[in-house]
Every structure is written in C-alpha cells, then in structure tokens.
Motif scaffolding. Structure first.
Motif, mmCIF file in Angstrom:
data_model
loop_
_atom_site.group_PDB
_atom_site.id
_atom_site.type_symbol
_atom_site.label_atom_id
_atom_site.label_comp_id
_atom_site.label_asym_id
_atom_site.label_seq_id
_atom_site.Cartn_x
_atom_site.Cartn_y
_atom_site.Cartn_z
ATOM 1 N N ILE A 4 -17.638 -81.446 8.407
ATOM 2 C CA ILE A 4 -16.291 -81.558 8.972
ATOM 3 C C ILE A 4 -15.543 -80.246 8.762
ATOM 4 C CG2 ILE A 4 -14.107 -82.829 8.896
ATOM 5 C CD1 ILE A 4 -15.675 -85.244 7.827
ATOM 6 N N ALA A 5 -15.124 -79.630 9.873
ATOM 7 C CA ALA A 5 -14.369 -78.378 9.799
ATOM 8 C C ALA A 5 -12.904 -78.693 9.516
ATOM 9 C CB ALA A 5 -14.504 -77.614 11.116
ATOM 10 N N ILE A 6 -12.375 -78.075 8.461
ATOM 11 C CA ILE A 6 -10.992 -78.321 8.061
ATOM 12 C C ILE A 6 -10.175 -77.053 8.271
ATOM 13 C CG2 ILE A 6 -9.491 -79.039 6.154
ATOM 14 C CD1 ILE A 6 -11.482 -81.206 6.469
ATOM 15 N N ASP A 7 -9.205 -77.126 9.207
ATOM 16 C CA ASP A 7 -8.264 -76.014 9.362
ATOM 17 C C ASP A 7 -7.291 -76.114 8.188
ATOM 18 O OD1 ASP A 7 -6.173 -74.338 9.954
ATOM 19 O OD2 ASP A 7 -5.575 -75.372 11.798
ATOM 20 N N ALA A 8 -7.516 -75.302 7.173
ATOM 21 C CA ALA A 8 -6.766 -75.461 5.920
ATOM 22 C C ALA A 8 -5.374 -74.844 5.974
ATOM 23 C CB ALA A 8 -7.558 -74.859 4.758
ATOM 24 N N MET A 9 -5.050 -74.136 7.064
ATOM 25 C CA MET A 9 -3.805 -73.368 7.090
ATOM 26 C C MET A 9 -2.700 -73.984 7.960
ATOM 27 S SD MET A 9 -4.901 -71.187 4.996
ATOM 28 C CE MET A 9 -3.683 -69.880 4.872
ATOM 29 N N GLY A 10 -2.974 -75.102 8.640
ATOM 30 C CA GLY A 10 -1.975 -75.672 9.539
ATOM 31 C C GLY A 10 -1.083 -76.695 8.844
ATOM 32 N N VAL A 57 -14.909 -70.757 4.634
ATOM 33 C CA VAL A 57 -15.068 -69.698 5.626
ATOM 34 C C VAL A 57 -13.750 -68.928 5.657
ATOM 35 C CG1 VAL A 57 -15.432 -69.148 8.052
ATOM 36 C CG2 VAL A 57 -16.716 -71.021 6.993
ATOM 37 N N ALA A 58 -13.810 -67.670 5.273
ATOM 38 C CA ALA A 58 -12.585 -66.872 5.169
ATOM 39 C C ALA A 58 -12.057 -66.503 6.550
ATOM 40 C CB ALA A 58 -12.868 -65.610 4.363
ATOM 41 N N THR A 59 -10.774 -66.773 6.777
ATOM 42 C CA THR A 59 -10.119 -66.326 8.008
ATOM 43 C C THR A 59 -8.855 -65.579 7.610
ATOM 44 O OG1 THR A 59 -8.950 -68.437 8.187
ATOM 45 C CG2 THR A 59 -11.003 -68.224 9.419
ATOM 46 N N THR A 60 -8.383 -64.713 8.512
ATOM 47 C CA THR A 60 -7.270 -63.835 8.119
ATOM 48 C C THR A 60 -5.976 -64.121 8.875
ATOM 49 O OG1 THR A 60 -8.012 -62.240 9.770
ATOM 50 C CG2 THR A 60 -8.832 -61.946 7.515
ATOM 51 N N GLU A 61 -6.056 -64.962 9.913
ATOM 52 C CA GLU A 61 -4.848 -65.223 10.702
ATOM 53 C C GLU A 61 -4.496 -66.711 10.686
ATOM 54 O OE1 GLU A 61 -4.585 -62.244 14.372
ATOM 55 O OE2 GLU A 61 -6.561 -63.183 14.236
ATOM 56 N N VAL A 62 -3.232 -66.999 11.040
ATOM 57 C CA VAL A 62 -2.773 -68.384 11.112
ATOM 58 C C VAL A 62 -1.990 -68.567 12.413
ATOM 59 C CG1 VAL A 62 -1.329 -70.169 10.049
ATOM 60 C CG2 VAL A 62 -2.602 -68.572 8.595
ATOM 61 N N ILE A 63 -2.294 -69.621 13.155
ATOM 62 C CA ILE A 63 -1.489 -69.947 14.344
ATOM 63 C C ILE A 63 -0.254 -70.710 13.874
ATOM 64 C CG2 ILE A 63 -1.409 -71.311 16.475
ATOM 65 C CD1 ILE A 63 -4.303 -70.607 16.966
ATOM 66 N N LEU A 64 0.918 -70.210 14.263
ATOM 67 C CA LEU A 64 2.169 -70.825 13.818
ATOM 68 C C LEU A 64 2.656 -71.856 14.830
ATOM 69 C CD1 LEU A 64 3.870 -67.483 12.699
ATOM 70 C CD2 LEU A 64 2.586 -69.117 11.270
ATOM 71 N N ASP A 65 3.568 -72.730 14.391
ATOM 72 C CA ASP A 65 4.092 -73.761 15.292
ATOM 73 C C ASP A 65 4.809 -73.163 16.491
ATOM 74 O OD1 ASP A 65 3.072 -75.888 14.022
ATOM 75 O OD2 ASP A 65 4.925 -76.542 13.057
ATOM 76 N N GLU A 66 5.426 -72.002 16.294
ATOM 77 C CA GLU A 66 6.197 -71.409 17.384
ATOM 78 C C GLU A 66 5.333 -70.571 18.328
ATOM 79 O OE1 GLU A 66 6.733 -71.234 14.190
ATOM 80 O OE2 GLU A 66 7.280 -69.237 13.468
ATOM 81 N N ASP A 67 4.052 -70.407 18.016
ATOM 82 C CA ASP A 67 3.176 -69.621 18.894
ATOM 83 C C ASP A 67 2.919 -70.346 20.219
ATOM 84 O OD1 ASP A 67 2.941 -67.557 17.120
ATOM 85 O OD2 ASP A 67 1.018 -68.200 16.288
ATOM 86 N N GLU A 68 2.822 -69.567 21.286
ATOM 87 C CA GLU A 68 2.490 -70.136 22.592
ATOM 88 C C GLU A 68 0.989 -70.450 22.552
ATOM 89 O OE1 GLU A 68 1.409 -71.109 26.192
ATOM 90 O OE2 GLU A 68 0.762 -69.076 25.678
ATOM 91 N N PRO A 69 0.612 -71.717 22.841
ATOM 92 C CA PRO A 69 -0.762 -72.182 22.618
ATOM 93 C C PRO A 69 -1.872 -71.316 23.218
ATOM 94 C CG PRO A 69 0.643 -74.061 23.048
ATOM 95 C CD PRO A 69 1.495 -72.836 23.237
ATOM 96 N N ASP A 78 -9.126 -64.571 14.786
ATOM 97 C CA ASP A 78 -9.596 -64.841 13.421
ATOM 98 C C ASP A 78 -8.678 -65.838 12.698
ATOM 99 O OD1 ASP A 78 -11.680 -64.388 11.559
ATOM 100 O OD2 ASP A 78 -10.272 -63.231 10.315
ATOM 101 N N SER A 79 -8.003 -66.672 13.496
ATOM 102 C CA SER A 79 -7.166 -67.705 12.869
ATOM 103 C C SER A 79 -8.044 -68.863 12.414
ATOM 104 C CB SER A 79 -6.124 -68.208 13.871
ATOM 105 O OG SER A 79 -6.777 -68.773 14.987
ATOM 106 N N SER A 80 -7.561 -69.586 11.401
ATOM 107 C CA SER A 80 -8.316 -70.713 10.848
ATOM 108 C C SER A 80 -8.665 -71.726 11.942
ATOM 109 C CB SER A 80 -7.499 -71.390 9.744
ATOM 110 O OG SER A 80 -6.196 -71.707 10.208
ATOM 111 N N MET A 81 -7.731 -71.972 12.863
ATOM 112 C CA MET A 81 -7.972 -72.981 13.900
ATOM 113 C C MET A 81 -9.033 -72.534 14.897
ATOM 114 S SD MET A 81 -5.291 -74.660 16.632
ATOM 115 C CE MET A 81 -4.071 -75.281 15.495
#
Lengths: 330, 330
Positions: A4-10, A57-69, A78-81
C-alpha cells in the motif's frame, strides 16, 4: 505481500497522524507492506528501522491544497503524491492512500494510475452515516465529474453496489437514484434516462431517493451525477457541522446551568456524535481505476487514517479491481 | 384594499391553523382583505361574520398531496387552489397563499396566474436561516424547473436580489452561484456560463459558493439550477431534522442523568432551534408570476402561516411584481 502506497505528506496532520495510524494498523494487517512517500528525514525519524512491513521512498516535493491539480501533477514530479501514483502505475504498489489535494489526487488517479478499460469515467464515492444503524450508505459520484452521462451513472451504480456487497458486507445492496421526486418520470433528461438504465439492470434498484431521505437509511448505494452529488455531500456536511458548532457554543456559553446540563448529557450527546462519525467507514474511493485510490479528508486525525488503511486492505483482499476489470472488459 | 387569496384547504393543519394565522395577522394589516377559498360550512364556523377584511368563497373540492399536479389542475376545477388561482388571474385577488400540493401550486401559478412577460421561467425561492445572524438567505430555484438554462438563472438572481433588497431590507444583496468549487472556471457548461452572465450583470455578484458554506451567511442570495437546488434544500432540511431527532431521542431516552441535563440545557437548546427556525421568514415565493404566489410547508402551524401572510403583505406593499414587469418587459 500486498503493498500500500502511503502519501505521507498530504493533509493538515501530515506526516505524524498518518504514520501513527499505519503503525497502529500494521500488526492487524500482517499481509500488508506500507510504502511511505515523503521527506526522508522525517520518515526515518518517525518510522521504525528494519521492519519488513515498512519501506520509505524519499520525495522532495509536496502538492499543496492551493495548487492547481493538473499543473501540480505535471510540475511537481518528485512530490509524494505523484511518485506514489507512479509506483502504483508501475505495479510496485497495489493501492494508494492520500490526504492531500483532492483535485490533484483525482488527476493523478485518472492520468497516472489510469482507468480500467471499459469504465467510461471513474467516480468518487464516500461512505456516509445513516440515522438508524451503523451501516451507512455509499454515494457516487460526489465530484470527480462536473458533467455526467447516463452510462457513467449506471457504471458507478454497478461498482458501488459491488463495493457495498464485498467491502461492507451488505447483501443485495439497495441502489437508489438521487432525484427531485419519487415518481419514475421525475428529473431532467439525464436522470430519467438513468432511471430506465437502472430499472433494466440486474442491480437491486429501489427507485428514486430525495435529498431529505439520504440519512434515513433507505438505500445502501445512492447514485447521482457528480455536480449534484458534490453539492449535496457538502450541504450535508456543512449543515451537520453548523448545527454541532452552534450546539457546542449554545451549551458552553450560556451560563452555569447550560454547562451543567451539557455535562450531565455528555454521554447522550456523544452517542449522537458517534453515529454521525463517518471516519469509521474509511475514506472516499475513486472507483474505476486500475488500482484502488483512496482519499481521506485533509483534516483527518490518526483514527480516521487507521480506518482508511483497514478499508484499503479489505478492498485488496476482496480483489475488487479485478472484479471490475472482468466486468467491464466484457 | 389589497386582496390576498387564501387556499384554506391545503396542508396537514387546514383549515384551522390557516384561519387562526390570518385572524392573528389581520389587525396588524388593516389595508388587506383576506379571501378564503374552501368548504363553506367550515369557513363560516371558523371565521367571524360581518368583517370587512374577510370574505368567503365556497369551493367543493380539495387537491390532495398525492394528486398528479397537471391532472389535478385540469380536473378539480372547483378546488380551493384552482378557484383561488383563477380569482388572482382575473384580478379579483392580488396574491395567493397555499399550503397544498407543491407541484399543483406551481402548475396553477404558471398556467393560471401566468408568467410575467419577459420572464423565461418562474423560480421557487425560500428564505433559509444562517448560522451567524437572523438575516437568512434566499435560494432560487429549489425545484420549479428540472432543467435550467443560463438565462433562467440570471433572471432568478435578478428577481431574488430585488426581493432580498425590498422585502428583507438587505442593502446591495451579495449574490453567489452554487457551484462545485470556488474558482471562476468550476462547474459544468451551464454553471460556467452563468458565472459569466452574473459577472457581467449589475448585481453584487460575489462569485461561487459551495454546499458547505450555504448556512454560514456568506451570501444573501444563492442562485442554482432547479435540480441541484432541490436536492440541496432537501439535504439541508433532512440533515437538520435527523440530527435534531437523534438529539431529542438521545437526551430523553438515556436515563435520568441525560434527561436532567436536557432540562438544564433547555434554554440553550431552544436558542439554537430558534436560529434555525425558518418559519419566521415566511414561505417559498414563486418568483416571476403576474401576481405573488407563496407556498408554505404542508406541515406548517398557525405561527408559520402568520409569517407567510405578513410576507405577502410586504411583497404587495413593495409592489415587487410591477418592478419585475417593468424590468423584464424592456
């Protein structure tokens, strides 16, 4: 072993609440491996080393709530998602859980994980509480699609009915169509046509359901176009939270008498709140993808994430995706 | 003297609650005459004789909730609702109030009372409560139309804004579009187009509003297509009544402690309930007709009907219909 892949940063409580939830669920799910996508330093700090059930799995970016999808998916490679979705696409993981940006997760689900062949449009489906029991009901689509066609709704009903049966253990789920009246000829052209499609299907179709009946437990699966479903889901959640907020405020800021009353009635009030606790049903599933993708509320705490992890395990155990693949590739 | 036609036979508490309400409102509204349509024997029994403000028109039929609207209008020609609507059409009355079959009232409104020239489709508009004040908000259309076009929504917004300003006394009403996201490009084609029409209008358009924000008081007027509006209104009402029902049940059937708590917290609970009392705003207005037609809930008691009578008086005083006629005949 299922992975199971877990997006740990959202989500607002990432990554702590997510890690806490998975560590709690882990001993109960010995067949599952949890792959965390996120900041390596934080992950190593929070997660036990040398655990066969855990991978980072190391990732360096995060998609934020305000980002345009769409832009976020394309640029934050390189975002977690996005990395987690790619692992699922490549078969290195079997399912994806995220608390992040809903639009971005839908986009990653549809464009990276991909649609099941034969499914016209994936639909987003939460499980909602009902007044009379702890069973709840599924409602699909709550907003993955702004525009819907009759055949989409039929497929959503078929997938949601299968989910209700296999994952929630409901035998012969009662499927209803959200409409503006009880009679068969109600609604606009779209809903009239869907009524006929459902009527002619092998589903246990029980007819139309109206907005005020949703929480009464009259259906196990409610199918709706994505625009109406989105407005209705948000209206139910908004009404619930406004009333509960006003009640709390009314009980705590109306002098000693009200406060004492609230204290005495605490257990009764809690039992009402627990009936309306939708966390226990897990997150919203994007049905119709090549692998399960589950979205849990951004505000979720560890308890809510725990249930979403268990939900994903159950979806994988029941092999829901392969059932859909066989059904829709016909 | 203004003449208000009262369908005395519609609703669960007819005719007693309706008569009681009008008799209560009458001394406050010396400029109004109330014409009761209904069973002559009952009317004479309940109403004072020799009162200049009261007139009885005997009718022999009643449209029931289970009647099919169009058929009922055509066949029950001597029903209280149809005869009352005809009096309005013929100018013998200036407005119509009914607690009866909603579909039949919409049908009588559109086909007997008639549309204002230039108004494409009448829209049904209740006033709903908000969390933060007693101001409430208007939402249009909540179900007079299963299918909606962009220009309908623009006209509904214009009429509802005028209502909010003149009848509810809101200066420069904030008009919002119910949509599935905050950004201007959200929604299906219909809602994207309406966004532009509202943007280009002279209304105080504040952008999109989502379902969970409706009760937060962010807009004075919410415009929506009739299908979504119907589902959302019913969902809000259904959620509210389910939660309140469960609270009552939880407080009264959980032993002495909870009961005592409820007793102590009674005033606080009542203050919450009174904020969500939508009766005080009157009934739902079918906007865009040649004369005001107001629908009050079938379950309404005398208090709710009283407010609807006052509301109609205010609509007539402000001459809303002529304002619309001038506006849309341009």
């Amino acid at each position: 072993m299922r992975k199971i892949a877990i997006d740990a940063m959202g989500g607002e409580n990432a990554p702590e609440a997510i890690v806490e939830a998975v560590l709690k669920a882990k001993p109960e799910l010995p067949e599952d491996k949890f792959i965390f996508f996120g900041d390596e330093g934080k992950m190593k700090e929070l997660l036990p080393a040398d655990d066969d059930q855990i991978e980072i799995v190391a990732t360096t970016e995060v998609i934020l709530d305000e980002d345009e999808p769409v832009k976020a998916m394309r640029t934050k490679k390189d975002s977690s998602m996005v990395v987690a979705a790619n692992w699922v696409k490549e078969g290195k993981a079997d399912a994806l859980l995220s608390l992040g940006n809903t639009g971005a997760l839908l986009t990653c689900g549809i464009f990276i994980v991909g649609r099941i062949k034969g499914v016209a449009r994936p639909g987003l489906m939460p499980t909602m509480p009902v007044e009379s029991s702890d069973d709840g009901f599924n409602i699909i689509d709550v907003g993955a699609n702004a525009t819907s066609k009759p055949e989409y709704l039929l497929q959503w009903a078929e997938m949601a009915s299968c989910y209700a049966e296999k994952v929630r253990g409901v035998s012969k789920p009662r499927v209803a169509l959200l409409n503006n009246g009880a009679e068969f000829d109600k609604g606009d052209d779209l809903h009239k046509e869907v009524y006929q499609l459902l009527q002619d299907s092998s589903l246990n179709f029980t007819g139309n359901i109206e907005g005020h009946e949703l929480l009464q437990g009259k259906a196990d699966v409610v199918v709706t176009d994505g625009f109406t479903g989105n407005a209705v889901l948000k209206s139910i959640e908004g009404t619930g939270s406004v009333i509960i907020h006003m009640l709390k405020d009314g009980l705590l800021n109306n002098g000693v008498k009200a406060k004492l009353g609230a204290l005495l009635a605490k257990d009764a009030l809690k039992s009402v709140a627990s009936r309306f606790d939708k966390d226990k049903y897990g997150g919203a599933v994007l049905l119709g993808l090549n692998s399960p993708v589950v979205k849990q509320h951004g505000r979720s705490d560890a308890r809510a994430v725990y249930y979403a992890v268990k939900q994903i395990d159950k979806i994988l155990t029941e092999d829901l995706t392969n059932t859909f693949k066989q059904e829709f590739s016909k």
